[in-house]
Design a protein around this motif. Structure first.
Motif, mmCIF file in Angstrom:
data_model
loop_
_atom_site.group_PDB
_atom_site.id
_atom_site.type_symbol
_atom_site.label_atom_id
_atom_site.label_comp_id
_atom_site.label_asym_id
_atom_site.label_seq_id
_atom_site.Cartn_x
_atom_site.Cartn_y
_atom_site.Cartn_z
ATOM 1 N N SER A 22 0.845 -1.179 0.000
ATOM 2 C CA SER A 22 0.000 0.000 0.000
ATOM 3 C C SER A 22 0.892 1.244 0.000
ATOM 4 C CB SER A 22 -0.887 -0.006 1.246
ATOM 5 O OG SER A 22 -1.582 1.202 1.354
ATOM 6 N N GLU A 24 0.485 4.097 1.416
ATOM 7 C CA GLU A 24 0.140 5.039 2.473
ATOM 8 C C GLU A 24 1.253 5.321 3.479
ATOM 9 O OE1 GLU A 24 -2.691 6.693 2.197
ATOM 10 O OE2 GLU A 24 -3.049 5.507 0.403
ATOM 11 N N THR A 50 -3.090 6.299 -6.727
ATOM 12 C CA THR A 50 -2.267 5.102 -6.569
ATOM 13 C C THR A 50 -2.760 4.317 -5.365
ATOM 14 O OG1 THR A 50 -0.344 6.195 -7.518
ATOM 15 C CG2 THR A 50 0.072 4.247 -6.160
ATOM 16 N N ARG A 51 -3.106 3.061 -5.599
ATOM 17 C CA ARG A 51 -3.603 2.217 -4.503
ATOM 18 C C ARG A 51 -2.670 1.054 -4.205
ATOM 19 N NH1 ARG A 51 -10.045 2.698 -4.943
ATOM 20 N NH2 ARG A 51 -9.980 4.941 -4.807
ATOM 21 N N ALA A 52 -1.788 0.734 -5.153
ATOM 22 C CA ALA A 52 -0.823 -0.345 -4.927
ATOM 23 C C ALA A 52 0.517 0.062 -5.517
ATOM 24 C CB ALA A 52 -1.303 -1.642 -5.560
ATOM 25 N N GLN A 67 -6.372 -2.091 -5.804
ATOM 26 C CA GLN A 67 -5.944 -2.435 -4.450
ATOM 27 C C GLN A 67 -4.900 -3.560 -4.453
ATOM 28 O OE1 GLN A 67 -6.751 -0.984 -1.624
ATOM 29 N NE2 GLN A 67 -8.350 0.366 -2.389
ATOM 30 N N PRO A 68 -3.969 -3.544 -3.485
ATOM 31 C CA PRO A 68 -2.989 -4.637 -3.384
ATOM 32 C C PRO A 68 -3.652 -6.007 -3.257
ATOM 33 C CG PRO A 68 -2.362 -2.836 -1.938
ATOM 34 C CD PRO A 68 -3.718 -2.493 -2.494
ATOM 35 N N GLU A 69 -4.785 -6.071 -2.543
ATOM 36 C CA GLU A 69 -5.492 -7.338 -2.366
ATOM 37 C C GLU A 69 -6.005 -7.868 -3.702
ATOM 38 O OE1 GLU A 69 -6.296 -4.523 -0.653
ATOM 39 O OE2 GLU A 69 -5.480 -5.002 1.319
#
Length: 89
Positions: A22, A24, A50-52, A67-69
């Motif tokens: 992530s 963040e 940007t999420r991943a 998302q990374p997931e």
């Protein structure tokens, strides 16, 4: 070689991925900024948030808007299909 869709038709090699994280945390933000300074960032977000952050074994950093997931689940799904195909052969 297994390929993973990281969004918007962008595909990377799963064999070359080291980590999916992530964006963040402060350390990851520093890694991304340093990579931008070194010109080794591949921005695959198409202007979205940007999420991943995907860290590659070549030292490149890939930015993705999913998302990374989601990336991880696509990786797992691809591995399961690969195993299933090897049993069918």
């Amino acid at each position: 070689m297994q390929l993973i869709n990281i969004g918007f038709g962008n595909i990377i090699s799963a064999d070359r991925m080291i980590a999916i994280v992530s964006p963040e945390s402060a350390p990851i933000k520093r890694i991304v900024q340093e990579a931008k300074d070194d010109k080794v960032v591949i921005d695959a977000t198409f202007g979205r948030k940007t999420r991943a952050v995907i860290i590659m074994d070549s030292g490149h950093i890939v930015l993705s808007a999913i998302q990374p997931e989601t990336v991880a689940s696509r990786l797992e799904k691809g591995e399961q299909e690969s195993i299933q195909n090897s049993y069918e052969e």
